[in-house]
Enzyme design. Structure first.
Site, short mmCIF file in Angstrom:
data_model
loop_
_atom_site.label_atom_id
_atom_site.label_comp_id
_atom_site.label_asym_id
_atom_site.label_seq_id
_atom_site.Cartn_x
_atom_site.Cartn_y
_atom_site.Cartn_z
N GLY A 42 0.84 -1.19 0.00
CA GLY A 42 0.00 0.00 0.00
C GLY A 42 0.87 1.23 0.00
N GLU B 233 0.46 -1.22 -4.79
CA GLU B 233 -0.66 -0.32 -4.58
C GLU B 233 -1.84 -0.81 -5.40
OE1 GLU B 233 -1.27 2.50 -2.60
OE2 GLU B 233 -3.22 2.31 -3.55
N ASP C 99 -5.39 1.62 5.54
CA ASP C 99 -6.80 1.95 5.69
C ASP C 99 -7.32 1.43 7.03
OD1 ASP C 99 -9.19 2.85 4.83
OD2 ASP C 99 -9.05 1.89 2.86
#
Lengths: 260, 428
Positions: free
Chosen positions: A80, A103, A159
């Site tokens: 990420g 990503e 996240d």
């Protein structure tokens, strides 16, 4: 940073210009659960290194025949990677180590790709060891890395997925740590950091509960150059620092599983 | 038309059917067929149909059974499916000793080699373990509770198998992946150590099987998938040894079942294809010293017969097949029918040519005879029902497709989806 560089490099021509984030508006989230329709290597042997690191794999000579020097492998993975701040920060610290950012968001990956190309063009011979790939690392880690291939994995400001029903979308979980432990060599280190306390607790407890990870002692962390980059190198980290936010860090070492 | 198909697949579980399954006791003692929620057992050794009894205190299956299997030399049998129940049976007396509630619908089940644990996988990719008997040392047996031990990230686990020595548990998923995990001494604490991944399939993996020749006690792994290939693996290292591609030879699409027989030097693998270009099975020959696979024989059957599941015992004389489906949406029949066929000619003789004798047996010749067929098929005259069989084949094919194959959207449809997005930023 991108603004300054941009104006100074204008005369270098199109390729040297750093990409501008405003043209890469992406949504903040991408669903990791959905079926992926981008190409995925069938196995680690299928990963095309020469495309990612042309400097380390100069042209497609018949390297297969004279396997005198072992081909380098990717050793660091930034899961990420977002806009690639960590990769750019790490690159000069480990110039001979291949690293890759992973990503899921298409446009963000495009941005990082452009950014790396621009950096390489502006600084010949540098930033050759970093690259980026668009993939769902929650599903396809084993397609990219062999067992024990990696020495460092980074999970910076992932996240948070606050809702309990979305916890299974979190990139650190007891089940996914099995796969990360598989990709990491014994002694390899997993770095996690977040500005969300709840997620920080979650990641720490997952790592704590997993029998193949052990916390890296505080004094070792202070000596680790990489640790300093965690909070300041990434765009997300800078944002947190700007707003005077707190960060929560968990750094663990991959250990051998004790039998029993 | 494509759109219709997609919407149907997304809308509900309507039109979703479960293929009939067959399992044969490792010592040829009994044969089990699962059609929809029904479990039909025939005692081959005693030559009589068996009625099941349940003293686990749990409910019986109310929805389609998706996975069945014998384990630990036939001392344990497990069944599980869409009703989120995992039922554990003792094949000696055929009573159910345990009913465990799963959180999600169950897609695969396996019994550990020592018979101490039953593992099952749910549709969210989690694999759970249930302790039978006293449970692990130092751990109180948690009654009727399953514990998650490993996970495939949100992918349907299609098959679970234990390695011949019981050291590893192998799980395959619809994301092309096969994971080999060390099965720990105390599984309820989780199976975290991944031995290897077997990567090579380019579509979903639907079936796994081990072949265990005498000279290679560790065994080899075989896998079949939606890419119409069978792969031969050195599963400890995850190395692909050989691939047998049927697509090139017959234009087939999906194999959805493999069963192996580990003989001295030959193994026979039957693969079922749910594309109707082949009505039958392909027997594979595996040369273990050369580590290659080759097609030994293609056994074809009547036009409408597409087996949905295969069964073999440990030392098989026969290869059992079943074709059937939990319900046929278009026909609306209430009775669950299935069709059992048996291929004979598997007697081991030293020559490699043994599988060439493979022939389909007549209904009267199979072990158990017509009585067995009546029990397992639900009726004797299924063979005549051509229409039903054809509809079955079609229903299974559609259902498998919806379940396992990634949805492909055309470029136009994607554009349409993008255009209808309401969070799009307008370009200046």
């Amino acid at each position: 940073m991108s603004k300054n560089n941009n104006s100074t490099m204008r005369q270098n021509g199109q390729s040297a210009r750093l990409p501008r984030k405003r043209f890469y508006r992406a949504r903040a989230h991408s669903n990791p659960l959905s079926d992926s329709h981008f190409p995925i290597p069938i196995s680690p042997a299928d990963v095309d290194y020469s495309q990612h690191y042309p400097h380390f794999f100069p042209s497609e000579r018949s390297d297969h025949d004279n396997g005198s020097t072992p081909t380098p492998k990717i050793r660091f993975a930034d899961i990420g990677c977002g806009f690639g701040g960590l990769l750019v920060g790490l690159s000069p610290l480990f110039p001979d180590t291949l690293m890759i950012g992973m990503e899921l968001r298409d446009k963000v990956t495009e941005y990082v790709k452009e950014r790396i190309l621009a950096l390489r063009a502006a600084n010949p011979g540098r930033y050759e060891n970093i690259s980026v790939v668009r993939t769902n690392s929650m599903k396809y880690i084993p397609n990219y890395f062999e067992k024990g291939q990696l020495s460092k994995m980074f999970f910076l400001f992932p996240d948070p997925h606050f809702k309990e029903k979305n916890h299974r979308r979190r990139v650190i979980s007891l089940q996914l740590l099995d796969e990360y432990a598989y990709a990491l060599e014994v002694g390899g280190i997993i770095y996690t950091i977040t500005d969300v306390e709840e997620l920080g607790d979650w990641m720490r407890s997952c790592l704590e509960d997993h029998p193949m990870f052990k916390a890296v002692p505080e004094e070792e962390l202070e000596a680790d150059l990489v640790v300093k980059l965690l909070s300041f190198a990434t765009e997300e980290g800078q944002k947190v620092a700007r707003n005077g936010g707190q960060t929560f860090r968990a750094v663990y070492r991959r250990i051998m599983l004790e039998d029993g | 038309m494509e759109e219709n198909l997609i919407e149907k697949g997304e809308s509900s579980r309507e039109g979703e059917v479960a293929p009939a399954l067959i399992a044969i006791h490792p010592r040829d003692k009994s044969a089990v067929v699962a059609v929809g929620p029904e479990l039909r057992v025939y005692d081959i050794a005693g030559n009589c149909p068996i009625s099941l009894s349940d003293d686990s205190g749990g409910p019986s299956h109310s929805e389609s059974i998706r996975a069945i299997g014998f384990g630990a030399n036939g001392s344990v049998f497990a069944s599980a499916g869409d009703d989120k129940l995992v039922k554990i049976w003792m094949p000696d007396s055929w009573h159910c000793t345990k009913t465990v509630y799963a959180e999600k619908r169950v897609s695969a089940v396996a019994v550990s080699r020592n018979g101490q644990h039953v593992v099952f996988a749910d549709k969210f990719g989690l694999v759970w373990a249930i302790a039978l008997g006293e449970g692990d040392e130092g751990q109180a047996p948690i009654d009727n509770k399953a514990v998650p031990i490993l996970g495939h990230y949100c992918s349907i686990v299609t098959s679970l198998k234990f390695s011949p020595d019981g050291r590893f548990i192998v799980s395959a998923d619809r994301d092309f992946k096969i994971r080999i995990t060390v099965f720990p001494k105390r599984p309820l604490k989780g199976a975290h150590e991944i031995q290897s991944f077997c990567l090579g399939h380019t579509d979903f993996v639907s079936c796994l099987a081990f072949a265990c020749p005498i000279d290679y006690p560790q065994g080899f792994l075989l896998s079949g998938g939606g890419d119409s290939t069978v792969h031969l693996w050195d599963f400890v290292s995850g190395r692909l040894l050989h691939t047998c591609d049927f697509g090139a030879q017959a234009g087939l699409v999906n194999s959805n079942g493999t069963e192996m027989e580990g003989g001295s030097a030959v193994i026979d693998s039957g693969c079922i294809f749910d594309k109707c270009s082949l009505h039958g099975i392909i027997l594979l020959n595996c040369d273990f010293s050369a580590r290659t696979l080759s097609i030994a024989k293609v056994v074809t059957m009547e036009e409408s017969y597409v087996p949905t599941s295969l069964g073999l015992s440990d030392l098989p004389k026969h290869l059992w097949m079943v074709m059937g489906v939990s319900n046929i949406p278009t026909l609306g029949t209430t009775k669950l029918l299935s069709r059992v066929r048996v291929v004979s000619g598997f007697q081991k003789d030293p020559s490699d040519s043994c599988v060439h004798n493979a022939i389909i047996m007549g209904d009267g010749e199979i072990p158990g005879g017509e009585e067995l067929l009546e029990k397992l098929q639900g009726s004797l005259d299924v063979a005549e029902e051509e229409v039903t069989l054809a509809a079955t084949a079609a229903a299974v094919k559609t259902s498998m497709h919806n379940l396992l194959i990634k949805k492909q959207y055309s470029v136009e449809k994607r554009e349409l989806q993008k255009r209808s997005r309401n969070d799009k930023k307008l370009k200046q």
